[in-house]
Motif scaffolding. Sequence first.
Motif, short mmCIF file in Angstrom:
data_model
loop_
_atom_site.label_atom_id
_atom_site.label_comp_id
_atom_site.label_asym_id
_atom_site.label_seq_id
_atom_site.Cartn_x
_atom_site.Cartn_y
_atom_site.Cartn_z
N UNK A 267 -8.51 12.23 46.10
CA UNK A 267 -8.72 13.39 45.06
C UNK A 267 -9.41 14.43 45.71
N UNK A 268 -9.02 15.75 45.64
CA UNK A 268 -9.45 16.90 46.08
C UNK A 268 -10.67 17.17 45.29
N UNK A 269 -11.82 17.41 46.08
CA UNK A 269 -13.03 17.66 45.30
C UNK A 269 -14.16 18.88 46.11
N UNK A 270 -14.67 19.48 45.40
CA UNK A 270 -15.66 20.42 46.10
C UNK A 270 -17.01 20.03 45.87
N UNK A 271 -17.65 20.18 46.78
CA UNK A 271 -19.28 20.04 46.65
C UNK A 271 -19.90 21.52 46.47
N UNK A 272 -20.82 21.68 45.95
CA UNK A 272 -21.62 22.97 45.62
C UNK A 272 -23.09 22.64 45.69
N UNK A 273 -23.57 23.59 46.70
CA UNK A 273 -24.99 23.42 46.92
C UNK A 273 -25.77 24.82 46.60
N UNK A 274 -26.89 24.86 46.02
CA UNK A 274 -27.50 26.15 45.75
C UNK A 274 -28.75 26.31 46.70
N UNK A 288 -25.87 20.72 43.55
CA UNK A 288 -25.46 20.88 42.20
C UNK A 288 -24.52 20.22 41.49
N UNK A 289 -23.30 19.86 42.24
CA UNK A 289 -22.35 19.13 41.51
C UNK A 289 -21.19 18.77 42.56
N UNK A 290 -20.56 17.70 42.19
CA UNK A 290 -19.30 17.37 42.81
C UNK A 290 -17.95 17.93 41.81
N UNK A 291 -17.11 18.66 42.24
CA UNK A 291 -16.24 19.38 41.41
C UNK A 291 -15.00 18.79 41.61
N UNK A 292 -14.09 18.53 40.82
CA UNK A 292 -12.87 17.78 41.06
C UNK A 292 -11.93 19.02 41.07
N UNK A 293 -10.88 19.11 41.88
CA UNK A 293 -9.99 20.45 42.07
C UNK A 293 -8.67 19.57 41.58
N UNK A 294 -7.76 20.62 41.06
CA UNK A 294 -6.53 20.31 41.07
C UNK A 294 -5.66 20.47 42.58
N UNK A 295 -6.04 21.16 43.33
CA UNK A 295 -5.56 21.30 44.59
C UNK A 295 -6.43 22.13 45.32
N UNK A 299 -7.17 29.84 44.69
CA UNK A 299 -7.48 30.35 43.39
C UNK A 299 -8.12 29.24 42.81
N UNK A 300 -7.89 27.89 42.93
CA UNK A 300 -8.58 26.68 42.26
C UNK A 300 -10.10 26.63 42.76
N UNK A 301 -10.21 26.87 43.92
CA UNK A 301 -11.71 26.88 44.50
C UNK A 301 -12.37 28.04 43.85
N UNK A 302 -11.94 29.02 43.72
CA UNK A 302 -12.56 30.23 43.31
C UNK A 302 -12.89 30.24 41.86
N UNK A 303 -11.95 29.53 41.17
CA UNK A 303 -12.10 29.56 39.60
C UNK A 303 -13.02 28.50 39.49
N UNK A 304 -13.51 27.36 40.26
CA UNK A 304 -14.07 26.38 39.80
C UNK A 304 -15.57 26.66 40.22
N UNK A 305 -15.84 27.59 41.21
CA UNK A 305 -17.12 28.18 41.58
C UNK A 305 -17.47 29.34 40.77
N UNK A 331 -8.27 29.40 53.89
CA UNK A 331 -8.37 29.44 52.73
C UNK A 331 -9.80 29.88 51.88
N UNK A 332 -10.55 29.78 52.72
CA UNK A 332 -12.15 29.87 52.41
C UNK A 332 -12.68 31.49 52.78
N UNK A 333 -12.17 31.97 54.20
CA UNK A 333 -12.90 32.92 54.61
C UNK A 333 -11.71 34.23 54.64
N UNK A 334 -10.78 34.08 54.17
CA UNK A 334 -9.65 35.22 54.03
C UNK A 334 -10.27 36.30 53.40
N UNK A 335 -9.98 37.58 53.93
CA UNK A 335 -10.61 38.78 53.45
C UNK A 335 -9.93 39.55 52.24
N UNK A 336 -8.56 38.88 52.03
CA UNK A 336 -7.53 39.59 50.86
C UNK A 336 -7.72 38.53 49.76
#
Length: 678
Positions: A267-274, A288-295, A299-305, A331-336
């Motif tokens: 399962x794809x997931x995102x970890x968020x640290x403050x 702060x949280x483990x966030x489950x991602x659809x992919x 767009x999915x990562x930015x929407x969750x954050x 996918x993370x560092x793209x400038x556009x």
Amino acid sequence: MAAVLLTVEAQPPPNSVRSLLTYPFARRTMAEKLQVKELGPDKPEIQLTQATKEKSKAYNRTFCRSWFQRKSWLTGCGTANALFCFPCILFKSDKCDLTWTQSGQTDLKHLSERIKKHESSRVHMDNSVKLAVLGKTSIAAQLDDGHRIALRRHNEEVDKNRHILSKIIDCIKFCGAFELAMRGHDESDSSDNPGIFRGLVDLMASIDHDLRQHLENATVFKGTSKTVQNEILDCMLAVLRERIVEEVKAAKFLAIQADETTDISTHCQLVMVLRYIDQRNRIQERFFEFIKLPNACADAIASALSERLRFILPQGQERKLIAQAYDGAAVMRGTTGGVQRKIQDIYANAHYVHCYAHQLNLVMQQATSHIPQISHFFSDIAGFASFFTKSSKRTAVLDEVVAHRLPSASATRWNFNSRAVNTVYEHKDDLVRCFQTIRNSEGFDAPTKRDAGGFVRMLEDEAFCFFLALFHKIMPHVDMLYNHLQKRNIDSVTIAGITQTFISRMQAIREALPNLVVDEEYRGPVQDPPTKRRRTLGEDRQHHLALEVCDTIMSHAKERFSFTKHLVSATLLQGDLFQQHSKNFPDAALQTTVEAYPSLDKARLKTELSLIYDNEEFQSCSGALALYQVLMENNLQDTFTETVSLLNILITTPMTTSESERCFSTLKRPCESELNRF
């Protein structure tokens, strides 16, 4: 058309005198009555004055608010500018003095006497008792012996249940603190291995009589089921999140670190640290949280954050987010269309920081991958550990002859490669004897002997020995830099200093290369008498390749560790540059800093920095955090307001995502434990 102004009068609070006179207490519902009781007497500002004349001397008396503290039943009306009795307004009757329930008391000259007289009256006492018992069991019932005994037993039972629950919570906290999976394969009472949590509960029960008795006799709620465990964990998470959000709201700036991965169940997931500075002036990096991602798309990562950030930062506090740190994936560092761009469209001050520990890996990869001989060298180094891990018999010979295990190499974690290089270098003679023992032994098959012979020839190869010596000199500095980059209190000012030190040491190694090429210590075979070996590279070629390695590392370190626009501000507070800045103020860096962070006052910041540069005591500054703590401990935050703000920004800005990776390594343990159950 003339504008029409409508004035909407604010609704008075339900416990105010005005509200109680308009909407009498007796006509209110029980819920409304209890609300008024909970709010207590209203204590507004009263403009009550009284002109007094005594013995031909005139003066004005004014009401003192200390009366509200001295008499808990006293209330006032800001509209009528008069004093009232709160219990008597609530339960007023014909016997009540109207000056305390309707018109209000305004005679300040005799106020003390009238207060004393009123609170001694029977009607006031009766109304006070009615207010005290409102919503409670009647006094007669409370005085009944049976009721008092039942109440005492109930309280004792509550205390006992709280004690038992606290012990269960302690067991869950222990498992969490040491990253232990709580559940076992079989959690039944007859199981020999019920899991760590049940084992801890049983241990606590053996030394706690109440808990043991509860576990033996409870039929409805034992507190050890997986459902209860999950509910307690959810409650603990809610409390911690609330605490983190409170700390973030009190902090001046906030930064986020995020990383995504696929867990053991694919399962794809995102970890968020403050990351922020708390009220005790300490850096905090809070998971702060483990966030489950659809992919794993942008767009999915930015929407969750964005969804989490809206919860953490209420509307109007968008400027508080000053940094976002990810790895270097496109996918993370793209400038556009990357995540960092989508987040910065919402949070304008959230500048992107590429993880500097990841940058170091890229520097070393670039230095080794494009030179075939160096690439082959690290491939050979990785082969040592691989050879021994394939057989316990080989490992036994290694333990007997070398008495030291060989660490595995890694393509992305260069501290692993460093350990492999150093181990082979330091135990080179022992490894040759080990491989020769394997070759001469009758207990190994032909492929194993053939591989062992290849490793012997490799260790006697001049080119391999030269590169081994070269990277044995380089790797300690890579390790040192890597370890600094893994610290939680790292900041951009410290990064500037340690990267410059790293580049300087690499330059020193480069200048010493001629001595390394001709030094027999690194060229000769490792055993006596020397055996004939192939000469694969000449001294000139060795020197050329070594120069290329050093130049590549230095050039890429300068490029990848150079600060982006928003981090140039770190040079303003780099202690070893203070003396230089005092002679020639860095106006360009100041202008870049103000452009990146428009909230800073440029003129005042320049004045404050000039004072710091000219003061010799500040020139021993070792980093942004040290300077920040000195200013705060000496209560200089009001004197250096803009400098403190800039330091807060620099310290809050994360330099690595190592905390996110720590979260993933922690998550992996319970995941593997759960997988083993199947």
